[in-house]
Scaffold this motif. Sequence first.
Motif, PDB file in Angstrom:
ATOM      1  N   GLU A  41      52.256  26.515  58.292  1.00  0.00           N
ATOM      2  CA  GLU A  41      52.725  25.175  58.644  1.00  0.00           C
ATOM      3  C   GLU A  41      51.823  24.554  59.715  1.00  0.00           C
ATOM      4  O   GLU A  41      51.524  23.354  59.671  1.00  0.00           O
ATOM      5  CB  GLU A  41      54.165  25.232  59.134  1.00  0.00           C
ATOM      6  CG  GLU A  41      54.748  23.900  59.565  1.00  0.00           C
ATOM      7  CD  GLU A  41      54.834  22.882  58.443  1.00  0.00           C
ATOM      8  OE1 GLU A  41      55.002  21.683  58.741  1.00  0.00           O
ATOM      9  OE2 GLU A  41      54.729  23.269  57.253  1.00  0.00           O
ATOM     10  N   VAL A  42      51.385  25.366  60.656  1.00  0.00           N
ATOM     11  CA  VAL A  42      50.485  24.861  61.703  1.00  0.00           C
ATOM     12  C   VAL A  42      49.149  24.470  61.100  1.00  0.00           C
ATOM     13  O   VAL A  42      48.563  23.441  61.467  1.00  0.00           O
ATOM     14  CB  VAL A  42      50.315  25.915  62.814  1.00  0.00           C
ATOM     15  CG1 VAL A  42      49.211  25.499  63.782  1.00  0.00           C
ATOM     16  CG2 VAL A  42      51.623  26.112  63.568  1.00  0.00           C
ATOM     17  N   VAL A  43      48.633  25.262  60.157  1.00  0.00           N
ATOM     18  CA  VAL A  43      47.393  24.928  59.453  1.00  0.00           C
ATOM     19  C   VAL A  43      47.523  23.575  58.764  1.00  0.00           C
ATOM     20  O   VAL A  43      46.621  22.728  58.835  1.00  0.00           O
ATOM     21  CB  VAL A  43      47.031  26.025  58.431  1.00  0.00           C
ATOM     22  CG1 VAL A  43      46.000  25.524  57.430  1.00  0.00           C
ATOM     23  CG2 VAL A  43      46.498  27.261  59.140  1.00  0.00           C
ATOM     24  N   ARG A  44      48.648  23.360  58.107  1.00  0.00           N
ATOM     25  CA  ARG A  44      48.873  22.095  57.401  1.00  0.00           C
ATOM     26  C   ARG A  44      48.912  20.927  58.374  1.00  0.00           C
ATOM     27  O   ARG A  44      48.273  19.895  58.150  1.00  0.00           O
ATOM     28  CB  ARG A  44      50.180  22.168  56.611  1.00  0.00           C
ATOM     29  CG  ARG A  44      50.448  20.934  55.758  1.00  0.00           C
ATOM     30  CD  ARG A  44      51.821  20.989  55.125  1.00  0.00           C
ATOM     31  NE  ARG A  44      52.867  20.808  56.110  1.00  0.00           N
ATOM     32  CZ  ARG A  44      53.240  19.619  56.598  1.00  0.00           C
ATOM     33  NH1 ARG A  44      52.626  18.513  56.201  1.00  0.00           N
ATOM     34  NH2 ARG A  44      54.224  19.538  57.470  1.00  0.00           N
ATOM     35  N   ARG A  45      49.646  21.090  59.474  1.00  0.00           N
ATOM     36  CA  ARG A  45      49.805  19.994  60.431  1.00  0.00           C
ATOM     37  C   ARG A  45      48.502  19.699  61.183  1.00  0.00           C
ATOM     38  O   ARG A  45      48.230  18.552  61.506  1.00  0.00           O
ATOM     39  CB  ARG A  45      50.906  20.341  61.436  1.00  0.00           C
ATOM     40  CG  ARG A  45      52.308  20.279  60.846  1.00  0.00           C
ATOM     41  CD  ARG A  45      53.341  20.832  61.814  1.00  0.00           C
ATOM     42  NE  ARG A  45      54.682  20.777  61.261  1.00  0.00           N
ATOM     43  CZ  ARG A  45      55.601  19.866  61.593  1.00  0.00           C
ATOM     44  NH1 ARG A  45      55.321  18.949  62.482  1.00  0.00           N
ATOM     45  NH2 ARG A  45      56.800  19.893  61.034  1.00  0.00           N
ATOM     46  N   ALA A  46      47.736  20.739  61.476  1.00  0.00           N
ATOM     47  CA  ALA A  46      46.474  20.550  62.188  1.00  0.00           C
ATOM     48  C   ALA A  46      45.346  20.097  61.265  1.00  0.00           C
ATOM     49  O   ALA A  46      44.271  19.717  61.747  1.00  0.00           O
ATOM     50  CB  ALA A  46      46.075  21.848  62.899  1.00  0.00           C
ATOM     51  N   ASN A  47      45.603  20.168  59.962  1.00  0.00           N
ATOM     52  CA  ASN A  47      44.613  19.758  58.959  1.00  0.00           C
ATOM     53  C   ASN A  47      43.312  20.535  59.107  1.00  0.00           C
ATOM     54  O   ASN A  47      42.217  19.977  59.177  1.00  0.00           O
ATOM     55  CB  ASN A  47      44.345  18.252  59.062  1.00  0.00           C
ATOM     56  CG  ASN A  47      43.597  17.719  57.848  1.00  0.00           C
ATOM     57  OD1 ASN A  47      43.720  18.266  56.744  1.00  0.00           O
ATOM     58  ND2 ASN A  47      42.825  16.669  58.035  1.00  0.00           N
ATOM     59  N   ILE A  48      43.464  21.859  59.176  1.00  0.00           N
ATOM     60  CA  ILE A  48      42.307  22.749  59.281  1.00  0.00           C
ATOM     61  C   ILE A  48      42.390  23.797  58.193  1.00  0.00           C
ATOM     62  O   ILE A  48      43.408  23.922  57.505  1.00  0.00           O
ATOM     63  CB  ILE A  48      42.256  23.445  60.661  1.00  0.00           C
ATOM     64  CG1 ILE A  48      43.531  24.265  60.884  1.00  0.00           C
ATOM     65  CG2 ILE A  48      42.056  22.426  61.781  1.00  0.00           C
ATOM     66  CD1 ILE A  48      43.499  25.138  62.106  1.00  0.00           C
ATOM     67  N   SER A  49      41.322  24.566  58.034  1.00  0.00           N
ATOM     68  CA  SER A  49      41.318  25.648  57.057  1.00  0.00           C
ATOM     69  C   SER A  49      42.004  26.885  57.646  1.00  0.00           C
ATOM     70  O   SER A  49      42.118  27.025  58.869  1.00  0.00           O
ATOM     71  CB  SER A  49      39.888  26.010  56.661  1.00  0.00           C
ATOM     72  OG  SER A  49      39.203  26.598  57.764  1.00  0.00           O
TER      73      SER A  49
END
Length: 218
Positions: free
Chosen positions: A52-60
């Motif tokens: 979820e953090v990856v999605r919100r931060a828009n990172i790989s």
Amino acid sequence: MTQLKSFAATESRADSEPRWQQRKAAMTRESILQAGIDCLVERGYAGLTTSEVVRRANISRGAMHHHFANRSELVAALIDFVQHRRLEFFLSEYLGSLRDAEPKEAIQLATDLHWQSVLTPEYSAYLELAMAARTDADLAAVLVPATKAFDKEWMDKMEDAFPQWDGRHEALHLASDFAAALHLGLLINRPFLGNPERRSAVRQKLIEVVKQIYADSD
């Protein structure tokens, strides 16, 4: 001469590249931590996942793992991040006006400021972590010592910030603990306390009590 200029330009680019990479890494890390705060505020501790953090931060996912190998590392970093963000808010935004204030004026400014810091997303994120730590021993093992260390740092900064309380170490601790406890109660009970005037009256009473603590320490 041309060769020297070319060498200097190449060397300058070589020096700037690591600095840019460091800035980029710092920005990515902060983006991850900010996404973690948002996740805690909106979804609670159970909803804080690396995906979820990856999605919100828009990172790989690779970028995530470069900074935090797992959820435990992310949580440990978030604990430090949310606590020091509040301290930075307190000091950077208002310290200048507090330094030159009269003691009683400084008390009101400080208590108002503390309330504003409690209303920040960082404090809400910390509160989610604190509530989860009641039943999560692994989280408590990280959060409790980190919070104790931060509490000492907070008080050290407050003693530096408020020379008006010089020699009143215990009184300053009492005032700080009292304000923290009351503001936490107000925050949790905001949905049940009725109109804003009622909450304002409680906060005004806090200011009166803290001023009395200061007066009694003379």
